[in-house]
Design an enzyme around this catalytic site. Structure first.
Site, PDB file in Angstrom:
ATOM      1  N   THR A  87       4.073  -4.478 -16.222  1.00  0.00           N
ATOM      2  CA  THR A  87       4.170  -4.052 -14.812  1.00  0.00           C
ATOM      3  C   THR A  87       4.839  -5.312 -13.760  1.00  0.00           C
ATOM      4  O   THR A  87       3.966  -6.349 -13.975  1.00  0.00           O
ATOM      5  CB  THR A  87       2.792  -3.712 -13.874  1.00  0.00           C
ATOM      6  OG1 THR A  87       2.794  -2.096 -14.178  1.00  0.00           O
ATOM      7  CG2 THR A  87       3.376  -3.222 -12.627  1.00  0.00           C
ATOM      8  N   GLU A 128       5.028   1.561 -17.497  1.00  0.00           N
ATOM      9  CA  GLU A 128       3.764   2.550 -17.912  1.00  0.00           C
ATOM     10  C   GLU A 128       2.997   3.008 -16.709  1.00  0.00           C
ATOM     11  O   GLU A 128       2.708   2.858 -15.783  1.00  0.00           O
ATOM     12  CB  GLU A 128       2.462   1.769 -19.049  1.00  0.00           C
ATOM     13  CG  GLU A 128       1.931   0.431 -18.235  1.00  0.00           C
ATOM     14  CD  GLU A 128       0.929   0.994 -17.674  1.00  0.00           C
ATOM     15  OE1 GLU A 128       0.417   1.680 -17.950  1.00  0.00           O
ATOM     16  OE2 GLU A 128       0.542   0.461 -16.695  1.00  0.00           O
ATOM     17  N   ARG A 154      -3.806   6.279 -16.419  1.00  0.00           N
ATOM     18  CA  ARG A 154      -5.232   5.825 -16.177  1.00  0.00           C
ATOM     19  C   ARG A 154      -6.157   5.169 -17.268  1.00  0.00           C
ATOM     20  O   ARG A 154      -5.898   6.052 -18.208  1.00  0.00           O
ATOM     21  CB  ARG A 154      -5.412   7.619 -15.644  1.00  0.00           C
ATOM     22  CG  ARG A 154      -4.682   7.473 -14.619  1.00  0.00           C
ATOM     23  CD  ARG A 154      -4.691   9.204 -13.670  1.00  0.00           C
ATOM     24  NE  ARG A 154      -3.788  10.559 -15.250  1.00  0.00           N
ATOM     25  CZ  ARG A 154      -4.556  11.465 -15.303  1.00  0.00           C
ATOM     26  NH1 ARG A 154      -4.797  12.128 -13.984  1.00  0.00           N
ATOM     27  NH2 ARG A 154      -4.339  11.815 -16.504  1.00  0.00           N
ATOM     28  N   GLU A 155      -6.897   4.480 -16.498  1.00  0.00           N
ATOM     29  CA  GLU A 155      -7.935   3.673 -18.015  1.00  0.00           C
ATOM     30  C   GLU A 155      -9.089   4.684 -17.227  1.00  0.00           C
ATOM     31  O   GLU A 155      -9.138   5.374 -16.276  1.00  0.00           O
ATOM     32  CB  GLU A 155      -8.975   3.233 -16.981  1.00  0.00           C
ATOM     33  CG  GLU A 155      -7.802   1.773 -17.373  1.00  0.00           C
ATOM     34  CD  GLU A 155      -8.361   0.624 -16.566  1.00  0.00           C
ATOM     35  OE1 GLU A 155      -9.580   0.265 -16.665  1.00  0.00           O
ATOM     36  OE2 GLU A 155      -7.970  -0.387 -15.979  1.00  0.00           O
ATOM     37  N   LYS A 184       8.026   2.067 -10.914  1.00  0.00           N
ATOM     38  CA  LYS A 184       6.404   2.145 -10.976  1.00  0.00           C
ATOM     39  C   LYS A 184       5.679   1.932  -9.586  1.00  0.00           C
ATOM     40  O   LYS A 184       4.471   2.328  -9.543  1.00  0.00           O
ATOM     41  CB  LYS A 184       6.001   1.240 -12.398  1.00  0.00           C
ATOM     42  CG  LYS A 184       4.541  -0.013 -11.810  1.00  0.00           C
ATOM     43  CD  LYS A 184       4.185   1.202 -13.288  1.00  0.00           C
ATOM     44  CE  LYS A 184       3.010   0.021 -13.532  1.00  0.00           C
ATOM     45  NZ  LYS A 184       1.798   1.107 -13.803  1.00  0.00           N
ATOM     46  N   LEU A 199      -7.088  12.858  -3.727  1.00  0.00           N
ATOM     47  CA  LEU A 199      -8.068  13.229  -2.132  1.00  0.00           C
ATOM     48  C   LEU A 199      -9.355  12.954  -2.844  1.00  0.00           C
ATOM     49  O   LEU A 199      -9.868  13.962  -1.773  1.00  0.00           O
ATOM     50  CB  LEU A 199      -6.882  14.645  -1.991  1.00  0.00           C
ATOM     51  CG  LEU A 199      -5.550  13.700  -1.081  1.00  0.00           C
ATOM     52  CD1 LEU A 199      -5.315  15.702  -0.691  1.00  0.00           C
ATOM     53  CD2 LEU A 199      -5.784  12.835  -0.506  1.00  0.00           C
ATOM     54  N   ALA A 223     -12.960  10.949  -1.125  1.00  0.00           N
ATOM     55  CA  ALA A 223     -13.007   9.975  -0.414  1.00  0.00           C
ATOM     56  C   ALA A 223     -14.522   9.603  -1.896  1.00  0.00           C
ATOM     57  O   ALA A 223     -15.021   9.840  -2.286  1.00  0.00           O
ATOM     58  CB  ALA A 223     -13.872  10.804   0.199  1.00  0.00           C
ATOM     59  N   CYS A 230      -3.971  -2.010 -11.033  1.00  0.00           N
ATOM     60  CA  CYS A 230      -3.554  -1.629 -10.516  1.00  0.00           C
ATOM     61  C   CYS A 230      -3.353  -1.374  -9.030  1.00  0.00           C
ATOM     62  O   CYS A 230      -2.290  -1.960  -8.870  1.00  0.00           O
ATOM     63  CB  CYS A 230      -3.243  -0.096 -11.147  1.00  0.00           C
ATOM     64  SG  CYS A 230      -3.113   0.276 -13.380  1.00  0.00           S
ATOM     65  N   LYS A 236      -3.704  -5.242  -7.510  1.00  0.00           N
ATOM     66  CA  LYS A 236      -2.386  -6.218  -7.311  1.00  0.00           C
ATOM     67  C   LYS A 236      -1.043  -5.111  -7.150  1.00  0.00           C
ATOM     68  O   LYS A 236      -0.231  -5.226  -7.456  1.00  0.00           O
ATOM     69  CB  LYS A 236      -3.019  -6.118  -9.164  1.00  0.00           C
ATOM     70  CG  LYS A 236      -1.915  -7.319 -10.241  1.00  0.00           C
ATOM     71  CD  LYS A 236      -1.813  -7.375 -10.870  1.00  0.00           C
ATOM     72  CE  LYS A 236      -1.970  -6.816 -12.439  1.00  0.00           C
ATOM     73  NZ  LYS A 236      -0.259  -6.837 -12.604  1.00  0.00           N
TER      74      LYS A 236
END
Length: 461
Positions: free
Chosen positions: A121, A150, A153-154, A206, A252, A254, A262, A265
């Site tokens: 990134t 990329e 999602r982890e 990205k 969405l 809470a 990601c 940063k």
């Protein structure tokens, strides 16, 4: 197609294994000889569901191998992916030294017409800079540079790669465009949306995508605060707005604020880019501040819920990973909340199914336990910080028996609203008027006919 993947971290490993799954031959490169040896034996140093099995399968099939020899890996590669770290700088900008170092290292070994692909990134303009670095080292322009951000999602990275919402490719010449089309041909044949654009656009896409998703997280957290004050339930509100196709339900929920490798940063880098180009991103600047404020506020809320003075009390924290299905603790809420509790004299007992970071100085002094019930033993309060399925399925009777107090602070809204009370527990959740969802019924009213017509009118937005 032959591919060299420079960097065997999270992105490099996942991307390399998935490209091998598509039928390409991939050589993973890392400077850490011990890591390369482990990977060659099929041992994966990170937790990502399905990754170890996929890597082992591709290694055994001969489509994936690992080495420390950059020149050998690059020499016959059609595409050389750069998947190295881009850490945050002091002002939120990113440090591109690893990218430039990798570009300089691969330059002499590139075969003619190879394509250097930026998977890391990176801020807008990085592909242009990489082209300059490689050209200077090679003394010519017999290569191309592409951007291929990329969107992994982890916890679901393999599925995100093999069944993506879209593939974004940025190129500035036809040679790179054709090679990237061939590279992703198996997914394009399956109908995956494929966006071909410039390198600058791909780099911006990205950051803009992650910034927008982070805004959704920050927005619903602010709405949760309003719901608590006004007598609403954020779960119902989120469902109602998420059913609008223009908004959608994702991001969405809470919670205690966003974390991970990601969003924090990338939002900081996006804001720094805006400042650099004289186009400030005010929404993102505010979001960054609000996200950190939320973690601090929720830490103080825990202290308020403890009986008497907090000093000497025990609190169990369930989950230190920034989200479920990963062992990644980077910028997780736990890194902020636990020190606040400790500074107040609270003894912190911790459980996480995967993220046991006993050697991390941020967790100095915590007691690690092998089960949530062991962590809850003698605790005045239990705090749920990570949305692990294991915590959704807690045996609340067993939890209550282990605790000294009666308070469960559910910062992920995982537990059914009625169940904790049935076990004598006080359930404090997010975005509900009294902390456990028992909202006083409102006064029914009739909408006036004119108001009905106005509400039913189509909106120009």
């Amino acid at each position: 197609m032959k591919i060299a993947m420079i960097g065997a971290g999270y992105v490099g490993l996942t991307t390399g294994a998935c490209l091998a799954q598509l039928g390409h031959t991939v050589t993973g490169v890392d400077v850490d000889a011990a890591k390369v040896a482990r990977l060659s034996r099929g041992e994966v140093p990170i937790y990502e569901p399905g990754l170890e099995a996929l890597l082992r399968e591709q290694t055994e099939a001969g489509r994936m191998r690992f080495t420390t020899n950059v020149e050998a890996a690059v020499a016959d590669a059609d595409a050389v992916f750069l998947a190295v770290g881009t850490p945050s700088g002091p002002a939120g900008d990113i440090d591109l030294s690893f990218v430039q170092q990798a570009a300089s290292q691969i330059a002499p070994a590139l075969k003619p017409n190879a394509v250097v692909v930026l998977k890391s990134t990176v801020v807008v303009g990085t592909c242009r800079r990489v082209r300059e670095v490689v050209a200077e080292r090679r003394g010519g322009l017999d290569f191309s540079v592409a951007s291929n951000p990329e969107f992994l999602r982890e916890g679901s990275a393999i599925d995100d790669f093999l069944c993506p919402d879209r593939i974004v490719v940025g190129t500035d010449d036809r040679r790179a465009a054709l090679l990237m089309e061939r590279l992703y041909a198996p997914l394009r044949r399956e109908g995956v949306p494929y966006l071909q654009t410039s390198t600058a656009n791909a780099e911006l896409i990205k950051y803009a995508a992650n910034a927008f998703l982070a805004l959704k997280v920050g927005f619903i957290n602010d709405v949760a605060n309003l719901c608590e004050a006004a007598g609403g339930d954020v779960t119902a509100v989120a469902e109602g707005i998420g059913l609008d196709r223009r908004i959608g339900t994702a991001f969405l929920a809470a919670g205690p604020g966003f974390g991970g490798s990601c969003f924090p940063k990338d939002t900081r880098a996006f804001a720094a880019t805006g400042r650099k180009f004289g186009a400030p991103q005010g929404l993102i600047e505010t979001l960054i501040e609000r996200n950190e404020e939320r973690k601090q506020a929720l830490a103080r809320r825990i202290l308020k819920e403890l009986p008497g003075q907090p000093e000497g009390k025990r609190v169990a924290v369930l989950g230190v990973a920034f989200k479920a299905d990963t062992d990644d603790v980077r910028e997780s809420a736990a890194l902020t909340i636990i020190p606040v509790l400790q500074d107040a004299g609270v003894a912190v007992q911790v459980h996480d199914p995967q993220a046991r970071q006993a050697d991390d100085p941020a967790f100095a002094g915590v007691e690690w336990h092998e089960s949530p019930y062991a962590a809850a033993a003698g605790a005045e309060a239990v705090v749920i910080l990570t949305d692990w399925q294991e915590y959704r399925n807690l045996d609340l009777g067993r939890l209550a028996d282990a605790m000294a107090g009666r308070t469960v602070i559910d910062y992920r809204n995982l537990l059914p609203q009625e169940e904790p009370a049935a076990h004598g527990l006080r359930h404090i959740s997010l975005g509900r008027a009294d902390g456990h969802g028992a909202v006083e019924p409102g006064i029914p009213f009739e909408v006036a006919p004119a108001a009905r017509r106005s509400a039913a009118s189509p909106s120009p937005a």
